[in-house]
Scaffold this active site. Structure first.
Site, short mmCIF file in Angstrom:
data_model
loop_
_atom_site.label_atom_id
_atom_site.label_comp_id
_atom_site.label_asym_id
_atom_site.label_seq_id
_atom_site.Cartn_x
_atom_site.Cartn_y
_atom_site.Cartn_z
N ALA A 11 21.96 17.27 -17.86
CA ALA A 11 21.63 16.33 -16.78
C ALA A 11 21.97 16.91 -15.42
O ALA A 11 22.29 16.18 -14.49
CB ALA A 11 22.37 15.02 -17.01
N ARG A 17 10.85 16.41 -8.28
CA ARG A 17 9.56 15.70 -8.32
C ARG A 17 9.69 14.17 -8.32
O ARG A 17 8.70 13.47 -8.17
CB ARG A 17 8.76 16.15 -9.56
N GLY A 83 19.62 27.01 -14.68
CA GLY A 83 18.75 26.97 -15.87
C GLY A 83 19.41 26.27 -17.04
O GLY A 83 20.63 26.05 -17.05
C1 UD1 Z 1 12.37 22.91 -20.52
C2 UD1 Z 1 12.17 24.08 -21.48
C3 UD1 Z 1 10.70 24.12 -21.92
C4 UD1 Z 1 10.32 22.81 -22.56
C5 UD1 Z 1 10.62 21.65 -21.63
C6 UD1 Z 1 10.44 20.34 -22.36
C7 UD1 Z 1 13.73 25.78 -20.71
C8 UD1 Z 1 13.90 27.08 -20.03
N1 UD1 Z 1 12.51 25.31 -20.81
O1 UD1 Z 1 11.59 23.16 -19.38
O2 UD1 Z 1 10.52 25.18 -22.86
O3 UD1 Z 1 8.95 22.82 -22.90
O4 UD1 Z 1 12.00 21.69 -21.18
O5 UD1 Z 1 10.64 19.25 -21.50
O6 UD1 Z 1 14.72 25.24 -21.21
N2 UD1 Z 1 18.95 21.13 -16.60
C9 UD1 Z 1 20.27 21.39 -16.37
N3 UD1 Z 1 20.60 22.48 -15.63
C10 UD1 Z 1 19.66 23.33 -15.11
C11 UD1 Z 1 18.30 23.06 -15.35
C12 UD1 Z 1 17.98 21.94 -16.11
O7 UD1 Z 1 21.15 20.64 -16.83
O8 UD1 Z 1 20.04 24.30 -14.46
C13 UD1 Z 1 18.59 19.93 -17.37
C14 UD1 Z 1 17.71 18.97 -16.61
O9 UD1 Z 1 18.52 18.02 -15.91
C15 UD1 Z 1 16.87 18.33 -17.71
C16 UD1 Z 1 16.81 19.42 -18.78
O10 UD1 Z 1 17.83 20.34 -18.50
O11 UD1 Z 1 17.51 17.20 -18.27
C17 UD1 Z 1 15.46 20.14 -18.79
O12 UD1 Z 1 15.26 20.74 -17.52
P1 UD1 Z 1 13.80 20.89 -16.87
O13 UD1 Z 1 13.92 21.60 -15.60
O14 UD1 Z 1 13.12 19.57 -16.89
O15 UD1 Z 1 13.14 21.85 -17.97
P2 UD1 Z 1 11.66 22.33 -17.99
O16 UD1 Z 1 11.42 23.30 -16.91
O17 UD1 Z 1 10.78 21.15 -18.09
#
Ligand code: UD1
Ligand code: CA
Length: 433
Positions: A11, A17, A83
Site C-alpha cells: 500500500a 491516477r 517498486g
Molecule cells: C503490478 C505488477 C503487474 C501486474 C499488476 C496487477 C509489478 C512490477 N507489476 O503492476 O505485473 O499485472 O500489478 O495489478 O509488480 N506498491 C508499493 N510500493 C511501490 C509500488 C507499488 O507498495 O513502490 C503497491 C501499490 O500501492 C499497489 C501495488 O503495490 O497496491 C501494485 O502497484 P501498482 O503500481 O499498481 O502495480 P502495477 O504497475 O499495476
C-alpha cells in the site's frame, strides 16, 4: 483454525491516477476505505498482517489503527528501493507461507485467497486471460508451469501478444522471499525493483511456480475514480444479492445503496432510491422511496418516502413520513407523518407529531434534549424549545412555541388573538364593490 500464514498488503504506491489529496487506499466504497475491506478479508485467514506504507503513511497508519488491532506497518524506502519488490525489502515473516496482496484490490474475498494455500509449490501466482491485456504484466506459461513475468513497458512485441496476465496477488514460501528479494535489480524500463522478477529467479533455481486462475471481477484493481466506482457497483450488488437471499424485498435494486455493515432482520422492504449506511440495523420494517437511514436502529416501523434518519435514531413501531428528519432520538409507537425535525429527543407511545413540528435542540452554543411522554398530541407548526419535558396526555395547540415544561393532562397553547378587518382587501387595492 487459521492456517500458519503471514499476509503482507502492499500500500505504498502513490496512486497518481486517482488525482486526489487522499491516499489511494483510503478512498471508500460501500462506506469503508479499500484498505479496510482487504484487511477484513485478510483477518479471516491470519492474525499476522503487515501493511507496507510510504506515501501519506501517517494518514494510513492512523486510519488502520483506529479500526483494527495488531496490524503491523513496514515503511518502504521509496527513494532507494521503489517498486513492488522494493516494498518487500524490509519485510521479515514469521510464517512459512506469505500471501502478498494489494491494498487497491477491495473486492478480493477470503475464500478466493484461501485457494492460494492449496498448492505444494514455492510460488502460487494469480493470473487471468484478457483479450486486451494492456497495462498488465504478461505471464509466460509453458506446459502449465510459469516461466517468467514481463511488465508491459519491458515486453517485446511477441510478449505483448500474451493474453495471460499477472493479477498481482501471490503466495510465496518464506524461503523464496528471503532468498530472492535481496537479488532483485532495478535494471528495467521503470528503474524499479519488480516483485514479479522473483518468479524468473526462482524458476532458474528449479523452484515450482503454479499459476492460479482467478476471477477478473474479484481481482479488479483500483487505479482511478472510475475503477473505484466500478468496484463499488460490484460490491453493492454482492451486498444486495446477499440480503435479498435472506428475504429482504428490494424494488429497483440498481438504485439502492446499502453499506457493508448494514444488517436486516426478519422481513423488510426497501424501495427505490434508498440509501442505508453505517451500522444500521433494520428489523421487520419498510423503508420507502428515496429515504436515507444512517447508523440507526429501525424496528417494526415504516420510514419515508423521502425521510432522513440521521445517526443514532432508534425507531420502534413508529411511522415516519415524508420530509421528516430524525437525529439521535428514540421514538417508540410514534406517528410523525410530515415535515418535522426531531433531534436529541425521546418520544413515547401513542404520541402524534403534527406537520411542521420542530424540536429546537440548539441555542447556537449547545444541544439540549426534548422529552415527550405518552399520548401527546403536538399540533402542527409547533416549536418545542429544548431543554423541555412534555409529560403524558398533553395537547399542544397548532402553532405554539413551548419554552417550558408541561404537566400531565394539560392543554398548552401560545397564540396571538386573531384579528379580522372585513372589506380591507378592497379598500387597500382601491376596488369599488
Ligand atoms: C503490478 C505488477 C503487474 C501486474 C499488476 C496487477 C509489478 C512490477 N507489476 O503492476 O505485473 O499485472 O500489478 O495489478 O509488480 N506498491 C508499493 N510500493 C511501490 C509500488 C507499488 O507498495 O513502490 C503497491 C501499490 O500501492 C499497489 C501495488 O503495490 O497496491 C501494485 O502497484 P501498482 O503500481 O499498481 O502495480 P502495477 O504497475 O499495476
Ligand atoms: Ca506501477
Amino acid at each position: 483454525m487459521k492456517p500458519n500464514l503471514s499476509i503482507i498488503i502492499l500500500a505504498a504506491g502513490k496512486g497518481t491516477r486517482m488525482k486526489s489529496q487522499t491516499a489511494k487506499i483510503l478512498h471508500s466504497l460501500c462506506g469503508k476505505p479499500m484498505i479496510a475491506h482487504i484487511i477484513e478479508e485478510s483477518l479471516k485467514l491470519s492474525d499476522d498482517i503487515s501493511v507496507v506504507v510510504a506515501h501519506q503513511s501517517e494518514d494510513v497508519i492512523e486510519y488502520v489503527n483506529s479500526q483494527f488491532k495488531n496490524i503491523k506497518f513496514i515503511t518502504q524506502d521509496l527513494e532507494n528501493f521503489p517498486g513492488t519488490g522494493g516494498a518487500l525489502k524490509n519485510v521479515t515473516c514469521s510464517s512459512k507461507k506469505v500471501l502478498v496482496l494489494n491494498g487497491d484490490m477491495p473486492l478480493v474475498k477470503a475464500e478466493e485467497l484461501e485457494k492460494f494455500l492449496g498448492f505444494e509449490s514455492d510460488i502460487v501466482m494469480s493470473i487471468f486471460n484478457l483479450e486486451e491485456p494492456t497495462g498488465y504484466g504478461r505471464v509466460k506459461i509453458e506446459n502449465g508451469d510459469v516461466q517468467y513475468i514481463v511488465e508491459q513497458k519491458d515486453a517485446s512485441d511477441e510478449e505483448l501478444q500474451i493474453q495471460s496476465v499477472n493479477a498481482g496477488i501471490y503466495c510465496f514460501t518464506q524461503e523464496i522471499l528471503e532468498t530472492f528479494i535481496p537479488l532483485l535489480s532495478n535494471n528495467n524500463a521503470q528503474h524499479e525493483y519488480y516483485l514479479t522478477d522473483v518468479v524468473a529467479l526462482a524458476k532458474d533455481s528449479g523452484k515450482k511456480i503454479s499459476p492460479l486462475e482467478v476471477s477478473q471481477e474479484s481481482f479488479k484493481g483500483v487505479n482511478s475514480k472510475k475503477d473505484l466506482s466500478d468496484c463499488e457497483v460490484i460490491m453493492l450488488d454482492r451486498i444486495k444479492t446477499h440480503w435479498m437471499a435472506q428475504g429482504v424485498k428490494m424494488e429497483l435494486p440498481s438504485t439502492i445503496y446499502i453499506e457493508k455493515d448494514v444488517v436486516f432482520e426478519d422481513e423488510c422492504v426497501v424501495e427505490q432510491g434508498v440509501k442505508i449506511t453505517g451500522k444500521t440495523h433494520i428489523k421487520a420494517s419498510h423503508v420507502k422511496a428515496h429515504s436515507i437511514v444512517e447508523d440507526s436502529f429501525v424496528s417494526h416501523s415504516d420510514v419515508g418516502p423521502l425521510a432522513h434518519l440521521r445517526p443514532n435514531s432508534n425507531i420502534t413501531s413508529t411511522h415516519i413520513g415524508n420530509f421528516v428528519e430524525v437525529k439521535k432520538s428514540t421514538l417508540k409507537g410514534v406517528k410523525a407523518g410530515h415535515l418535522s425535525y426531531i433531534g436529541d429527543s425521546i418520544v413515547d407511545e401513542g404520541t402524534n407529531i403534527g406537520a411542521g413540528v420542530i424540536t429546537c435542540n440548539y441555542d447556537g452554543k449547545k444541544k439540549y434534549q426534548t422529552i415527550i411522554g405518552k399520548n401527546v398530541f403536538v399540533g402542527s407548526d409547533s416549536q418545542l424549545i429544548a431543554p423541555i419535558n412534555i409529560e403524558d396526555d398533553v395537547i399542544v395547540a397548532a402553532g405554539s412555541t413551548l419554552t417550558k415544561n408541561v404537566k400531565e393532562g394539560s392543554l398548552v397553547l401560545t397564540r396571538a388573538p386573531l384579528k379580522v378587518l372585513e372589506g380591507y382587501f378592497y379598500k387597500f387595492f382601491g376596488i369599488k364593490k
